[in-house]
Design a protein around this motif. Structure first.
Motif, short mmCIF file in Angstrom:
data_model
loop_
_atom_site.label_atom_id
_atom_site.label_comp_id
_atom_site.label_asym_id
_atom_site.label_seq_id
_atom_site.Cartn_x
_atom_site.Cartn_y
_atom_site.Cartn_z
N ALA A 63 0.80 -1.22 0.00
CA ALA A 63 0.00 0.00 0.00
C ALA A 63 0.84 1.28 0.00
O ALA A 63 0.35 2.34 -0.38
CB ALA A 63 -0.92 0.00 1.22
N THR A 64 2.08 1.18 0.41
CA THR A 64 2.91 2.38 0.61
C THR A 64 3.25 3.17 -0.66
O THR A 64 3.26 4.41 -0.63
CB THR A 64 4.21 2.00 1.34
N PRO A 65 3.56 2.55 -1.81
CA PRO A 65 3.94 3.34 -2.98
C PRO A 65 2.93 4.40 -3.40
O PRO A 65 3.31 5.45 -3.92
CB PRO A 65 4.11 2.27 -4.07
N THR A 66 1.65 4.17 -3.18
CA THR A 66 0.65 5.19 -3.54
C THR A 66 0.84 6.43 -2.68
O THR A 66 0.72 7.55 -3.18
CB THR A 66 -0.78 4.64 -3.35
N GLY A 67 1.15 6.23 -1.40
CA GLY A 67 1.41 7.37 -0.53
C GLY A 67 2.67 8.11 -0.93
O GLY A 67 2.72 9.35 -0.89
N LEU A 68 3.71 7.36 -1.32
CA LEU A 68 4.95 7.99 -1.78
C LEU A 68 4.70 8.85 -3.01
O LEU A 68 5.21 9.96 -3.13
CB LEU A 68 5.99 6.91 -2.10
N ALA A 69 3.88 8.32 -3.92
CA ALA A 69 3.58 9.06 -5.15
C ALA A 69 2.86 10.38 -4.84
O ALA A 69 3.21 11.43 -5.39
CB ALA A 69 2.71 8.20 -6.07
N MET A 70 1.89 10.33 -3.93
CA MET A 70 1.15 11.54 -3.59
C MET A 70 2.04 12.54 -2.86
O MET A 70 1.93 13.76 -3.05
CB MET A 70 -0.08 11.17 -2.74
N GLY A 71 2.94 12.03 -2.03
CA GLY A 71 3.87 12.92 -1.35
C GLY A 71 4.79 13.65 -2.31
O GLY A 71 5.08 14.84 -2.14
N ARG A 72 5.26 12.93 -3.34
CA ARG A 72 6.14 13.57 -4.32
C ARG A 72 5.40 14.62 -5.16
O ARG A 72 5.99 15.63 -5.57
CB ARG A 72 6.77 12.51 -5.23
N MET A 73 4.12 14.39 -5.40
CA MET A 73 3.34 15.41 -6.09
C MET A 73 3.23 16.66 -5.21
O MET A 73 3.25 17.80 -5.70
CB MET A 73 1.95 14.87 -6.42
N GLY A 74 3.12 16.45 -3.90
CA GLY A 74 3.10 17.58 -2.98
C GLY A 74 4.42 18.34 -3.01
O GLY A 74 4.44 19.58 -2.98
N TYR A 108 10.55 12.36 -11.05
CA TYR A 108 11.31 11.12 -11.21
C TYR A 108 10.98 10.17 -10.05
O TYR A 108 10.78 8.97 -10.25
CB TYR A 108 12.82 11.39 -11.20
N GLU A 109 10.94 10.75 -8.84
CA GLU A 109 10.62 9.93 -7.67
C GLU A 109 9.17 9.46 -7.70
O GLU A 109 8.87 8.33 -7.30
CB GLU A 109 10.89 10.74 -6.39
N GLU A 127 9.36 5.59 -7.35
CA GLU A 127 8.92 5.15 -6.03
C GLU A 127 7.43 4.84 -6.00
O GLU A 127 6.98 4.04 -5.18
CB GLU A 127 9.22 6.23 -4.99
N GLY A 128 6.68 5.53 -6.87
CA GLY A 128 5.24 5.34 -6.88
C GLY A 128 4.77 4.34 -7.90
O GLY A 128 4.38 3.22 -7.57
N VAL A 129 4.85 4.71 -9.16
CA VAL A 129 4.28 3.90 -10.24
C VAL A 129 5.02 2.57 -10.42
O VAL A 129 4.42 1.50 -10.37
CB VAL A 129 4.28 4.69 -11.56
N VAL A 130 6.33 2.64 -10.63
CA VAL A 130 7.12 1.43 -10.91
C VAL A 130 7.13 0.48 -9.72
O VAL A 130 6.90 -0.72 -9.86
CB VAL A 130 8.57 1.80 -11.32
N LEU A 131 7.39 1.01 -8.52
CA LEU A 131 7.46 0.16 -7.34
C LEU A 131 6.11 -0.46 -7.03
O LEU A 131 6.03 -1.65 -6.67
CB LEU A 131 7.95 0.99 -6.14
N PHE A 132 5.04 0.29 -7.18
CA PHE A 132 3.69 -0.24 -6.96
C PHE A 132 3.41 -1.41 -7.90
O PHE A 132 2.98 -2.49 -7.47
CB PHE A 132 2.65 0.86 -7.17
N ILE A 153 14.23 -2.86 -0.83
CA ILE A 153 15.27 -2.84 -1.86
C ILE A 153 14.84 -1.97 -3.04
O ILE A 153 15.63 -1.18 -3.57
CB ILE A 153 15.59 -4.27 -2.33
N GLY A 154 13.59 -2.10 -3.45
CA GLY A 154 13.10 -1.30 -4.57
C GLY A 154 13.12 0.18 -4.28
O GLY A 154 13.54 0.99 -5.12
N TYR A 155 12.69 0.56 -3.08
CA TYR A 155 12.72 1.98 -2.73
C TYR A 155 14.16 2.49 -2.66
O TYR A 155 14.48 3.57 -3.15
CB TYR A 155 12.03 2.23 -1.38
N THR A 156 15.01 1.69 -2.02
CA THR A 156 16.41 2.09 -1.86
C THR A 156 17.08 2.36 -3.21
O THR A 156 17.75 3.38 -3.39
CB THR A 156 17.20 1.00 -1.11
N LEU A 157 16.90 1.45 -4.15
CA LEU A 157 17.51 1.63 -5.48
C LEU A 157 16.92 2.84 -6.19
O LEU A 157 17.65 3.61 -6.82
CB LEU A 157 17.31 0.36 -6.31
N SER A 158 15.61 3.02 -6.08
CA SER A 158 14.96 4.17 -6.72
C SER A 158 15.49 5.47 -6.15
O SER A 158 15.85 6.40 -6.90
CB SER A 158 13.44 4.10 -6.51
N ARG A 159 15.56 5.56 -4.84
CA ARG A 159 16.03 6.78 -4.18
C ARG A 159 17.50 7.05 -4.50
O ARG A 159 17.90 8.19 -4.76
CB ARG A 159 15.82 6.65 -2.67
#
Length: 275
Positions: free
Chosen positions: A133-144, A178-179, A183-188, A210-216
């Motif tokens: 569930a977390t990647p959707t929150g990451l995506a919205m945070g990056r839009m913010g 990019y994030e 972090e959002g679309v691809v990781l989800f 691991i996915g978040y770490t590599l993305s970041r």
């Protein structure tokens, strides 16, 4: 070349009183938890997850508090300790901005662990659902972040570069987008595909870390480092250093979880069933 400019969107949606205001970032941050709750309640209907929709209704508040507290504490102590030393109340001045994802992750893990113990839910079973569930929150945070014009990228002259108000007159990488994508679309998408194949508790969580770490780590090559921190050893940013630590911890965790059970399913699943 005529470069795009930061969208003319006031980061503050409503000015209430003094420093009290409602910002787009705050709405998107909370919105991420609302979407996350919807996904967690959806996952609660699946046989592999050992919690109920009612459990998730309560969990979201725990996670929200854990995320905000953890994100603020780590940011102040790691990214901006000088401001904290000059004014200890800076720790509570969240309206000035300054949150760390790595701190939010620590806060969320602690909150989820305590909640799982209280509800007698296997922690890694719950953690896997949270990872989905977390990647959707990451995506919205990056839009913010993008709306705020903060955490922008380094100077670049690629055709899609953007001139940010706080970034001077030079065009920059829109690293927030990019994030949003990685972090959002691809990781989800990756985690929900892997969900069909990873059956042991904790495996989805490890893949998320691991996915978040590599993305970041990748995006940090395009993102402007925090002014008060700058570049560290070997030209790495603080975000990359924390990502390396996170990656090493994820590898150790993966080794532990992949060898924890001799069979495909965790024995914890045989001990607790949903009503």
């Amino acid at each position: 070349m005529n470069y795009m400019h930061q969208p003319e969107i006031d980061p503050v949606l409503l000015h209430l009183w003094g420093p009290i205001q409602i910002r787009w970032y705050s709405l998107l941050y909370v919105g991420g938890f609302i979407v996350g709750k919807f996904l967690l309640q959806k996952l609660a209907k699946e046989k592999r997850f050992l919690f109920t929709a009612e459990d998730m209704e309560q969990l979201v508040l725990w996670l929200l508090i854990g995320a905000v507290v953890g994100a603020r504490i780590l940011y102040c102590f790691v990214y901006d300790p000088r401001s904290l030393m000059e004014n200890p109340l800076y720790l509570f001045q969240t309206y000035k901005g300054g949150l760390s994802f790595h701190g939010a992750l620590i806060g969320v893990i602690i909150a989820a662990f305590v909640f799982a113990r209280k509800k007698k839910i296997p922690f890694w079973n719950l953690a896997d659902a949270m990872a989905l569930a977390t990647p959707t929150g990451l995506a919205m945070g990056r839009m913010g972040n993008f709306i705020n014009g903060e955490l922008f990228g380094r100077v670049s002259y690629v055709p899609w570069a953007i001139i940010f108000k706080e970034g001077g007159t030079e065009p920059r990488h829109p690293s927030q987008l990019y994030e949003f994508f990685l972090e959002g679309v691809v990781l989800f998408a990756a985690l929900w595909i892997l969900k069909k194949y990873l059956k042991r508790d904790g495996q989805i969580s490890v893949c998320f870390l691991i996915g978040y770490t590599l993305s970041r780590f990748i995006v940090e090559f395009f993102r402007e480092p925090d002014a008060q921190v700058g570049y560290l050893l070997l030209g790495l940013t603080m975000g990359q250093v924390l990502s390396i630590v996170m990656l090493l911890a994820s590898v150790v965790l993966a080794f532990f979880l992949w060898n924890r059970y001799p069979n495909e399913s965790s024995p914890a699943k045989k001990k607790r069933s949903k009503a």
